[in-house]
Design a protein around this motif. Structure first.
Motif, PDB file in Angstrom:
ATOM      1  N   SER A  10     -64.447   5.707  25.133  1.00 25.25           N
ATOM      2  CA  SER A  10     -65.703   5.603  25.223  1.00 25.25           C
ATOM      3  C   SER A  10     -66.342   5.802  26.789  1.00 25.25           C
ATOM      4  O   SER A  10     -65.650   5.850  27.281  1.00 25.25           O
ATOM      5  N   TRP A  11     -67.501   5.801  26.836  1.00 28.33           N
ATOM      6  CA  TRP A  11     -68.477   5.654  27.512  1.00 28.33           C
ATOM      7  C   TRP A  11     -69.609   5.967  27.436  1.00 28.33           C
ATOM      8  O   TRP A  11     -70.664   6.425  27.043  1.00 28.33           O
ATOM      9  N   ASN A  12     -70.386   4.594  28.813  1.00 30.06           N
ATOM     10  CA  ASN A  12     -71.360   3.871  28.201  1.00 30.06           C
ATOM     11  C   ASN A  12     -71.800   3.677  26.633  1.00 30.06           C
ATOM     12  O   ASN A  12     -72.938   4.377  26.531  1.00 30.06           O
ATOM     13  N   ARG A  30     -52.956  -3.171   8.342  1.00 29.30           N
ATOM     14  CA  ARG A  30     -52.772  -3.746   9.676  1.00 29.30           C
ATOM     15  C   ARG A  30     -51.961  -3.356  10.334  1.00 29.30           C
ATOM     16  O   ARG A  30     -51.613  -3.813  12.419  1.00 29.30           O
ATOM     17  N   ASP A  31     -50.645  -2.425  10.039  1.00 28.20           N
ATOM     18  CA  ASP A  31     -49.501  -2.116  11.166  1.00 28.20           C
ATOM     19  C   ASP A  31     -50.403  -1.123  12.025  1.00 28.20           C
ATOM     20  O   ASP A  31     -49.768  -0.104  12.400  1.00 28.20           O
ATOM     21  N   PHE A  32     -51.583  -1.896  12.987  1.00 28.72           N
ATOM     22  CA  PHE A  32     -51.767  -0.277  14.014  1.00 28.72           C
ATOM     23  C   PHE A  32     -52.492  -1.731  15.644  1.00 28.72           C
ATOM     24  O   PHE A  32     -52.022  -2.218  15.264  1.00 28.72           O
ATOM     25  N   GLU A  33     -52.850  -1.343  16.632  1.00 35.31           N
ATOM     26  CA  GLU A  33     -52.617  -1.297  17.707  1.00 35.31           C
ATOM     27  C   GLU A  33     -54.431  -0.192  17.633  1.00 35.31           C
ATOM     28  O   GLU A  33     -54.521   1.175  17.381  1.00 35.31           O
ATOM     29  N   VAL A  34     -54.541  -0.957  19.240  1.00 37.46           N
ATOM     30  CA  VAL A  34     -56.202  -0.264  19.331  1.00 37.46           C
ATOM     31  C   VAL A  34     -56.181   0.237  20.698  1.00 37.46           C
ATOM     32  O   VAL A  34     -56.089  -1.202  22.188  1.00 37.46           O
ATOM     33  N   VAL A  35     -56.841   1.066  21.235  1.00 38.51           N
ATOM     34  CA  VAL A  35     -56.679   1.477  22.451  1.00 38.51           C
ATOM     35  C   VAL A  35     -57.716   1.967  22.655  1.00 38.51           C
ATOM     36  O   VAL A  35     -58.337   2.959  22.298  1.00 38.51           O
ATOM     37  N   VAL A  36     -58.895   1.811  24.031  1.00 37.80           N
ATOM     38  CA  VAL A  36     -60.225   1.736  23.964  1.00 37.80           C
ATOM     39  C   VAL A  36     -59.514   2.706  25.666  1.00 37.80           C
ATOM     40  O   VAL A  36     -58.968   1.969  26.503  1.00 37.80           O
ATOM     41  N   VAL A  37     -60.285   3.862  25.550  1.00 34.88           N
ATOM     42  CA  VAL A  37     -59.986   4.789  26.560  1.00 34.88           C
ATOM     43  C   VAL A  37     -61.612   4.808  27.235  1.00 34.88           C
ATOM     44  O   VAL A  37     -62.112   5.287  26.995  1.00 34.88           O
ATOM     45  N   ASP A  38     -61.792   4.401  28.337  1.00 35.24           N
ATOM     46  CA  ASP A  38     -62.832   3.842  29.295  1.00 35.24           C
ATOM     47  C   ASP A  38     -63.181   4.785  30.520  1.00 35.24           C
ATOM     48  O   ASP A  38     -61.990   4.821  30.880  1.00 35.24           O
ATOM     49  N   SER A  39     -64.016   5.521  30.544  1.00 35.79           N
ATOM     50  CA  SER A  39     -64.232   6.956  30.689  1.00 35.79           C
ATOM     51  C   SER A  39     -65.451   6.732  32.751  1.00 35.79           C
ATOM     52  O   SER A  39     -66.223   7.432  32.403  1.00 35.79           O
ATOM     53  N   GLY A  62     -61.584   5.216  34.945  1.00 34.15           N
ATOM     54  CA  GLY A  62     -62.109   4.971  36.529  1.00 34.15           C
ATOM     55  C   GLY A  62     -63.172   6.789  36.493  1.00 34.15           C
ATOM     56  O   GLY A  62     -64.082   6.453  37.459  1.00 34.15           O
ATOM     57  N   GLU A  63     -62.874   7.380  36.049  1.00 36.59           N
ATOM     58  CA  GLU A  63     -64.380   8.784  35.775  1.00 36.59           C
ATOM     59  C   GLU A  63     -64.071   9.734  34.639  1.00 36.59           C
ATOM     60  O   GLU A  63     -63.450   9.290  33.547  1.00 36.59           O
ATOM     61  N   ASN A  64     -65.136  10.877  34.669  1.00 40.25           N
ATOM     62  CA  ASN A  64     -65.429  10.543  32.694  1.00 40.25           C
ATOM     63  C   ASN A  64     -65.047  11.839  32.783  1.00 40.25           C
ATOM     64  O   ASN A  64     -65.349  13.630  33.751  1.00 40.25           O
ATOM     65  N   ARG A  65     -63.656  11.945  31.997  1.00 33.81           N
ATOM     66  CA  ARG A  65     -62.909  13.260  32.061  1.00 33.81           C
ATOM     67  C   ARG A  65     -63.095  14.094  30.938  1.00 33.81           C
ATOM     68  O   ARG A  65     -62.369  14.783  30.717  1.00 33.81           O
ATOM     69  N   GLY A  66     -63.727  13.302  29.694  1.00 34.30           N
ATOM     70  CA  GLY A  66     -64.390  13.932  28.792  1.00 34.30           C
ATOM     71  C   GLY A  66     -64.082  13.252  27.489  1.00 34.30           C
ATOM     72  O   GLY A  66     -63.140  12.796  27.748  1.00 34.30           O
ATOM     73  N   PHE A  67     -64.312  13.751  26.400  1.00 31.50           N
ATOM     74  CA  PHE A  67     -63.131  13.426  25.183  1.00 31.50           C
ATOM     75  C   PHE A  67     -61.956  13.825  25.195  1.00 31.50           C
ATOM     76  O   PHE A  67     -61.446  12.724  24.683  1.00 31.50           O
ATOM     77  N   SER A  68     -61.869  14.557  26.191  1.00 33.54           N
ATOM     78  CA  SER A  68     -60.557  15.169  25.719  1.00 33.54           C
ATOM     79  C   SER A  68     -59.609  14.722  26.469  1.00 33.54           C
ATOM     80  O   SER A  68     -58.267  14.514  26.312  1.00 33.54           O
TER      81      SER A  68
END
Length: 336
Positions: A10-12, A30-39, A62-68
């Motif tokens: 996610s980025w803005n 239901r057997d899953f976790e959610v990880v939001v990676v903020d750029s 803390g910085e935008n490293r792109g989708f990759s």
């Protein structure tokens, strides 16, 4: 340990992200976790997730490293057997994840699983039914822009999965490597799909795994200067890195014709400066891609003939899809 980790870069995109996470909370599986990676968002995305979705884990770069870079950070922060990549500008059908996991159980030969993507804004229109690779080197979402008439309602093997809504086996990712961060964004999933195919991992399109996708929430859309520049650059680098040498003579005429067509299209659509900027960045990045190429080709476990058939079938499917899309645009005007 959950069986699936759903990684959401996610980025803005706060507005989209809220709806995305809300739809994830309604999944039948239901057997899953959610990880939001903020750029490095500045729109309050992190605070919103922490307050309204405390069950989700946030990885703040803390910085935008792109989708990759964001996708890799999320994958590396998890240990699950299966990893789902999901764009923040998506909403999921309640059975989306269940369908993907069931397909992974039924098809151990596949390392990647593609979703059936529909437009978030007009759910009669397809956004993608698996990825193909065109002769120009640019990955193409099969079915993109077509009216959904059930033409992609059957499971089938495809070239690759659009990482906006895809499932990957972790052992496959550990084998072939994660997303190439030099790509930053655009075609990074095509590169991963190509590397996986070379290593013997097939990709299965799962029509019951339905996702609604807005597209371009972070980049401004497919014809934005950023999207055009990166798409132009990375589609060429993908071939430099992944295409087996024996296939270069066979694909070269189609590649050159495709490049000329893309040049004309960019001129007609006002994206020529960004297209030329992308081309200008290629030479400086070729040496690094050639170094990576050695590892990619060393991991190849399939015959060159298999790759040739795969690319021929993929290119044909992309052409058929483009023709259907053109027909869908013409017929409403005639009928009206």
């Amino acid at each position: 340990m959950p069986r699936v980790s759903v990684v959401v870069p996610s980025w803005n995109t706060r507005g989209f992200l809220r709806a995305c996470l809300a739809s994830l909370s309604r999944q039948s599986f239901r057997d899953f976790e959610v990880v939001v990676v903020d750029s490095g968002s500045t729109d309050g995305s992190v605070e919103m997730v922490e307050q309204d979705f405390p069950e989700a884990r946030v990885v703040a770069l803390g910085e935008n490293r792109g989708f990759s870079g964001a996708a890799n950070a999320g994958i590396e922060a998890t240990d699950s057997e299966l990893v789902a990549l999901l764009n923040s500008d998506t909403e999921q059908d309640v059975g989306w994840l269940s369908a993907l996991v069931a397909a992974s159980d039924a098809h151990p030969e596949a390392g990647m699983f593609a979703s059936r993507m529909l437009s978030l804004h007009d759910r009669r229109v397809l956004d993608g039914a698996g990825d193909a690779l065109r002769a120009s080197g640019l990955p193409y979402r099969v079915g993109h822009g077509e009216v959904d008439r059930g033409q992609y309602s059957v499971k089938r093997y495809v070239f690759g999965a659009c990482a906006a809504a895809a499932l990957y086996r972790r052992r496959m990712l550990e084998d072939v490597g994660l997303f190439d961060e030099d790509f930053f964004a655009y075609c990074e999933d095509g590169d991963l799909s190509f590397r996986a195919q070379l290593a013997g991992y097939r990709c299965l399109y799962v029509p019951d795994a339905v996702v609604y996708h807005a597209g371009g929430a972070s980049s401004g859309g497919g014809r934005s200067p950023t999207a055009t520049r990166l798409g132009t650059r990375n589609s060429i680098l993908l071939l430099v890195k992944d295409l087996p040498a024996p296939l270069v003579p066979a694909i070269l005429p189609a590649f050159l014709a495709g490049q000329m067509l893309r040049l004309a299209t960019s001129a007609a659509t006002g994206t020529l400066p960004a297209h030329l900027a992308g081309l200008s960045e290629v030479p400086a990045m070729v040496p690094a891609m050639l170094r990576k190429r050695r590892r990619v080709q060393k991991l190849r476990r399939v015959e060159v003939e298999y790759v040739e058939r795969l690319l021929e079938a993929s290119s044909r499917e992309a052409r058929r899809s483009l023709l259907r899309r053109a027909k869908d645009r013409v017929l409403p005007r005639i009928g009206g």
